[in-house]
Write an enzyme that holds these catalytic residues in place. Structure first.
Site, PDB file in Angstrom:
ATOM      1  N   HIS A 162      -0.175 -11.992   0.572  1.00 32.80           N
ATOM      2  CA  HIS A 162      -1.027 -10.956  -0.034  1.00 32.80           C
ATOM      3  C   HIS A 162      -1.417 -11.295  -1.478  1.00 32.80           C
ATOM      4  CE1 HIS A 162      -1.583  -6.286  -0.403  1.00 32.80           C
ATOM      5  NE2 HIS A 162      -2.675  -6.959  -0.728  1.00 32.80           N
ATOM      6  N   TYR A 204       0.842  -1.207   0.000  1.00 29.83           N
ATOM      7  CA  TYR A 204       0.000   0.000   0.000  1.00 29.83           C
ATOM      8  C   TYR A 204       0.877   1.258   0.000  1.00 29.83           C
ATOM      9  CZ  TYR A 204      -3.652  -3.315   1.436  1.00 29.83           C
ATOM     10  OH  TYR A 204      -4.512  -4.380   1.509  1.00 29.83           O
TER      11      TYR A 204
HETATM   12  P1  NAD Z   1     -13.505   0.021   1.292  1.00 29.83           P
HETATM   13  O1  NAD Z   1     -14.634  -0.730   0.706  1.00 29.83           O
HETATM   14  O2  NAD Z   1     -13.324  -0.001   2.754  1.00 29.83           O
HETATM   15  O3  NAD Z   1     -13.607   1.510   0.724  1.00 29.83           O
HETATM   16  C1  NAD Z   1     -12.683   2.487   1.074  1.00 29.83           C
HETATM   17  C2  NAD Z   1     -13.116   3.815   0.469  1.00 29.83           C
HETATM   18  O4  NAD Z   1     -14.313   4.231   1.111  1.00 29.83           O
HETATM   19  C3  NAD Z   1     -12.091   4.909   0.707  1.00 29.83           C
HETATM   20  O5  NAD Z   1     -12.162   5.824  -0.377  1.00 29.83           O
HETATM   21  C4  NAD Z   1     -12.616   5.578   1.966  1.00 29.83           C
HETATM   22  O6  NAD Z   1     -12.157   6.892   2.082  1.00 29.83           O
HETATM   23  C5  NAD Z   1     -14.092   5.485   1.746  1.00 29.83           C
HETATM   24  N1  NAD Z   1     -14.882   5.524   2.992  1.00 29.83           N
HETATM   25  C6  NAD Z   1     -14.618   4.912   4.162  1.00 29.83           C
HETATM   26  N2  NAD Z   1     -15.571   5.220   5.080  1.00 29.83           N
HETATM   27  C7  NAD Z   1     -16.456   6.034   4.460  1.00 29.83           C
HETATM   28  C8  NAD Z   1     -17.640   6.677   4.869  1.00 29.83           C
HETATM   29  N3  NAD Z   1     -18.113   6.548   6.112  1.00 29.83           N
HETATM   30  N4  NAD Z   1     -18.297   7.447   3.960  1.00 29.83           N
HETATM   31  C9  NAD Z   1     -17.840   7.582   2.701  1.00 29.83           C
HETATM   32  N5  NAD Z   1     -16.720   6.995   2.247  1.00 29.83           N
HETATM   33  C10 NAD Z   1     -16.032   6.230   3.120  1.00 29.83           C
HETATM   34  O7  NAD Z   1     -12.172  -0.533   0.560  1.00 29.83           O
HETATM   35  P2  NAD Z   1     -10.663  -0.733   0.979  1.00 29.83           P
HETATM   36  O8  NAD Z   1     -10.057   0.457   1.645  1.00 29.83           O
HETATM   37  O9  NAD Z   1     -10.016  -1.247  -0.246  1.00 29.83           O
HETATM   38  O10 NAD Z   1     -10.695  -1.950   2.007  1.00 29.83           O
HETATM   39  C11 NAD Z   1     -10.532  -1.812   3.379  1.00 29.83           C
HETATM   40  C12 NAD Z   1      -9.218  -2.371   3.873  1.00 29.83           C
HETATM   41  O11 NAD Z   1      -9.210  -3.799   3.727  1.00 29.83           O
HETATM   42  C13 NAD Z   1      -7.966  -1.907   3.119  1.00 29.83           C
HETATM   43  O12 NAD Z   1      -7.533  -0.658   3.607  1.00 29.83           O
HETATM   44  C14 NAD Z   1      -7.016  -3.032   3.424  1.00 29.83           C
HETATM   45  O13 NAD Z   1      -6.498  -2.870   4.735  1.00 29.83           O
HETATM   46  C15 NAD Z   1      -7.935  -4.252   3.398  1.00 29.83           C
HETATM   47  N6  NAD Z   1      -7.965  -4.910   2.059  1.00 29.83           N
HETATM   48  C16 NAD Z   1      -7.140  -5.965   1.837  1.00 29.83           C
HETATM   49  C17 NAD Z   1      -7.115  -6.583   0.594  1.00 29.83           C
HETATM   50  C18 NAD Z   1      -6.195  -7.742   0.362  1.00 29.83           C
HETATM   51  O14 NAD Z   1      -5.540  -8.194   1.276  1.00 29.83           O
HETATM   52  N7  NAD Z   1      -6.096  -8.269  -0.833  1.00 29.83           N
HETATM   53  C19 NAD Z   1      -7.925  -6.124  -0.433  1.00 29.83           C
HETATM   54  C20 NAD Z   1      -8.789  -5.063  -0.182  1.00 29.83           C
HETATM   55  C21 NAD Z   1      -8.799  -4.460   1.076  1.00 29.83           C
END
Ligand code: NAD
Length: 323
Positions: A128, A63
């Site tokens: 990952h 990231y």
């Molecule tokens: P998410 O679905 O959580 O969406 C994140 C987006 O939504 C960002 O733009 C954020 O600013 C916004 N957001 C968050 N809260 C909000 C709210 N209350 N109102 C409006 N917008 C809001 O997607 P993500 O960040 O990709 O996933 C969450 C976490 O999961 C990642 O940060 C990571 O740590 C993990 N993740 C891991 C993998 C993997 O291991 N392959 C893949 C995806 C995500």
């Protein structure tokens, strides 16, 4: 700074003995993947998350090309909290330079991550996005290397992450019981895609803890919409934007509804949401407290489900063809 007064539910993670806050802090936004976040901004987000009872933080060297790990490390240190009051997960095998799941790389990777995170150990180290590597290498080389790191005390538990759900059953069918402790799935437990539910009984039968990430489908279920790099089809993006616009018109918040939907399944230990502002942290914690107090808005949920029905469970390709 104590988080123990929080009303945020803690849930058991498989057989690990860890109790994760049901809303987890996804730190990918601290790597600037959804737009720039300053050091003060990152510190404030983590401080507020911890204050409100979030005890689970997930990052990766991938990231922001290591930026997320560095920012999270600084912010956690600034908390000044005892190490056993927060749970940190990071990953290995995926880097901005590409994928490398070899034992050698994984063994170096944890030392680099610990330095960036300013920690002596991480609670969970996850391979990952394993669909981009050879799954047989994951089984025969990567996971045995992670077991050595566990014995060395650098990591407490072993996880695997990725998009296609078949990768989890492939690996878990081939490793000795209790070798893989945790599965992190993403974009498969949100209003537009709930296919993770299909494999939860299998994961439970193996004693594997379940973390579900991206309840907002990586920005699809937000008013402002997904980032430019989002891999969804134009049809899926359009349907999600129509659902978001419908909610807005009704005076409802699609992101709150989407997170609450994901939190309903208690077999999921933690729902990881990416957060890049104090306001988002507060909104996401409030989404749980409102859910616990009043339940989900069933009418709006049914209306949104109807809008998303033509694209329900539509995903996108990820990874390499496995031989
Ligand atoms: P998410 O679905 O959580 O969406 C994140 C987006 O939504 C960002 O733009 C954020 O600013 C916004 N957001 C968050 N809260 C909000 C709210 N209350 N109102 C409006 N917008 C809001 O997607 P993500 O960040 O990709 O996933 C969450 C976490 O999961 C990642 O940060 C990571 O740590 C993990 N993740 C891991 C993998 C993997 O291991 N392959 C893949 C995806 C995500």
């Amino acid at each position: 700074m104590a988080s123990s007064n929080s009303k945020l539910e803690r849930r058991e993670l498989g057989n690990t003995g860890l109790k994760l806050s049901c809303v987890g802090f996804g730190a990918s936004p601290l790597g600037n993947v959804f737009g720039p976040v300053s050091e003060e901004g990152a510190n404030a987000c983590v401080r507020e998350a911890f204050r409100l009872g979030i005890n689970f933080f997930d990052t990766s060297p991938y990231y922001g090309g290591t930026l997320s790990e560095k920012a999270l490390g600084k912010a956690l240190k600034a908390l000044g909290a005892p190490r056993n009051e927060y749970i940190v997960a990071t990953k290995c095998g995926r880097y901005v330079e590409g994928f490398d799941f070899s034992a050698d790389r994984i063994t170096r990777s944890i030392d680099e991550s610990l330095e960036r995170l300013q920690l002596d150990y991480v609670d969970i180290l996850q391979c990952h996005d394993i669909e981009f590597g050879s799954l047989d290498q994951i089984v025969n080389e990567t996971i045995p290397a992670l077991q050595k790191l566990k014995e060395a005390g650098k990591i407490r538990f072993i996880g695997i992450t990725g998009l296609p759900l078949g990768i989890f059953t492939y690996v878990l069918d081939r490793v000795p019981p209790s070798t893989v402790d945790v599965v992190l799935s993403y974009c498969h437990h949100s209003i537009n895609d709930s296919t993770l539910e299909d494999i939860i009984p299998y994961l439970k039968s193996k004693g594997v803890g379940v973390i579900s990430a991206s309840p907002l489908s990586m920005g699809l279920l937000t008013e402002s919409g997904p980032p430019q790099w989002h891999p969804a089809s134009p049809e899926l993006k359009a349907a999600c934007q129509a659902a978001a616009a419908y909610c807005k018109e009704k005076g409802k918040n699609i992101s709150k509804l989407a997170l609450q939907y994901s939190l309903l399944n208690k077999d999921i230990a933690s729902v990881l949401v990416g957060m890049n502002s104090v306001r988002q942290v507060e909104e996401n914690v409030a989404a749980f407290t409102e859910l616990a107090a009043a339940g989900i808005d069933k009418d709006t949920l049914s209306e949104v489900e109807a809008i998303l029905k033509p694209v329900k469970n539509q995903s996108w390709p990820s990874g390499i063809q496995q031989s």
